[in-house]
Design an enzyme around this catalytic site. Sequence first.
Site, PDB file in Angstrom:
ATOM      1  N   CYS A 163       9.783   1.004   3.941  1.00 42.46           N
ATOM      2  CA  CYS A 163      10.447   0.499   5.535  1.00 42.46           C
ATOM      3  C   CYS A 163      11.279  -0.471   4.878  1.00 42.46           C
ATOM      4  O   CYS A 163      12.083  -1.011   6.238  1.00 42.46           O
ATOM      5  CB  CYS A 163       9.455  -0.190   5.671  1.00 42.46           C
ATOM      6  N   HIS A 295       9.669  -8.645  10.961  1.00 40.37           N
ATOM      7  CA  HIS A 295       9.643  -7.313  10.679  1.00 40.37           C
ATOM      8  C   HIS A 295       7.631  -7.024  11.253  1.00 40.37           C
ATOM      9  O   HIS A 295       8.089  -5.459  12.387  1.00 40.37           O
ATOM     10  CB  HIS A 295       9.095  -7.361   9.629  1.00 40.37           C
ATOM     11  N   GLU A 306       3.866 -12.891   6.359  1.00 39.12           N
ATOM     12  CA  GLU A 306       5.036 -12.928   7.388  1.00 39.12           C
ATOM     13  C   GLU A 306       5.689 -14.310   7.900  1.00 39.12           C
ATOM     14  O   GLU A 306       6.321 -15.095   7.767  1.00 39.12           O
ATOM     15  CB  GLU A 306       5.903 -11.929   8.337  1.00 39.12           C
ATOM     16  N   LYS A 327       9.334  -4.137  17.583  1.00 37.83           N
ATOM     17  CA  LYS A 327       8.169  -2.985  16.911  1.00 37.83           C
ATOM     18  C   LYS A 327       7.694  -2.022  18.438  1.00 37.83           C
ATOM     19  O   LYS A 327       7.066  -0.865  18.297  1.00 37.83           O
ATOM     20  CB  LYS A 327       7.745  -2.683  15.753  1.00 37.83           C
ATOM     21  N   HIS A 332       7.305   1.388  14.426  1.00 36.86           N
ATOM     22  CA  HIS A 332       7.281   1.453  13.425  1.00 36.86           C
ATOM     23  C   HIS A 332       8.381   2.557  12.759  1.00 36.86           C
ATOM     24  O   HIS A 332       7.810   4.043  12.175  1.00 36.86           O
ATOM     25  CB  HIS A 332       6.034   0.654  12.316  1.00 36.86           C
ATOM     26  N   PHE A 391       6.123  -1.507   1.899  1.00 39.46           N
ATOM     27  CA  PHE A 391       4.735  -0.959   1.129  1.00 39.46           C
ATOM     28  C   PHE A 391       5.372  -0.807  -0.366  1.00 39.46           C
ATOM     29  O   PHE A 391       6.794  -0.277  -0.380  1.00 39.46           O
ATOM     30  CB  PHE A 391       3.623   0.768   1.770  1.00 39.46           C
TER      31      PHE A 391
END
Length: 404
Positions: A163, A295, A306, A327, A332, A391
């Site tokens: 990502c 994010h 975050e 998002k 996403h 990830f």
Amino acid sequence: MTSRSVVVTGLGALTTAGHGVEALWTAAATGVSGVKQIVLDYEFGNNLRIAAQVQDFDLERFFPHLKTSFFDRVTLMALIAADEAVKDAGLAEALPLGPRTSVIVGTGIASLGTIEESSRNMALTQKRPDPLTVPRAMISASASNVGLVYGCTGTTFVVSSACASSAQALGIAFHMVRAGLTDRAIVVGSEAIVTPGGMKAWEMLRVLSPQLCRPFSRGRNGLLLGEGSAALVIEAEEVAAARGARIRGRLLGYGTTSDAKDMLKPDVGGAAEAMTLALADAGLGAEAVGYVNAHGTATILNDSTESEALGRVFGEKLGTLPVSSTKPIHGHTLGAAGAIEAVVTIRALEEGFVPPTINFLEADPACPIDCVANVGRSHAFDVALTNSFAFGGINASLAIGRAA
């Protein structure tokens, strides 16, 4: 070493909101989600049937001379976004763009549709693979094809870091232009994950919401996948000025880190350090930042992590610093997320308007931020941060400034 100012002169996008940057921005600013019932070519026992899928786009409308059979969906979307960005930058009549123009694409999983289709056909029918399987499936195919169309003979490659892919692509391109390694780069983020196998794989991870994406909100229960692309033309300011180009934004700083701790669990320290490095690279303090495009995936762990990382960077300022995640609007989009959210951030700087985090129910004490909930906010600011955390523990943050 050369240190040049780097500006953004062209934007392009293809998302579930439709074709074009303005379709994306209008959806983001007004809080209209593009999440919908998905259409799959075949079934694979898919239980979750909603995503921000891009439907009804046609490469031949933009490139009538190109044959779609040569391209995976991820490349089709990359080409369409790049077409808009190159035209927006005023370069459509300047082809070929030559050896001082680079192409860098960010994608997490790339040509999944081609790989799935080829493997399924071989297993079910014992047919030989299509002769074009390899050129369609190569992870670098999107970058090579963008370069072919525009005659870019400078450095060309793909960044694949889940990502964080297209945020890292932008950051690397920014440093290359600033250092004088290239004068201009077409940077694209593209992802085509809404396939039967792609959806099922993410379903098995148990991080998808069956309903709504609610970043930073109490009651959030996971992310919603999306697909799409965005492109940015970035240039050395002196090169853009020499041809009278319109400047849409400025790349000011880039920070990237690796947690090196866990494949799935995010780390506060790594995320905070990426933002700190981006600000240091820009020569700015935290007080300069007027908006954070987070994010914000709507998973329990990501949003609380975050938020804590933002607290480490911004301290007491965090309570009055507008933060939002877009998002829920465009899904996403994994490797494309950094580029799509950079485009949204630049439009937010241009408009002096912070897009909302929709589907927000109520504040979560684990996310003590000034989340712009449900309705956007007029807010003039000069510098924004946009975050991408992946990830595998790869973190990227970009500092972006207003054109003037």
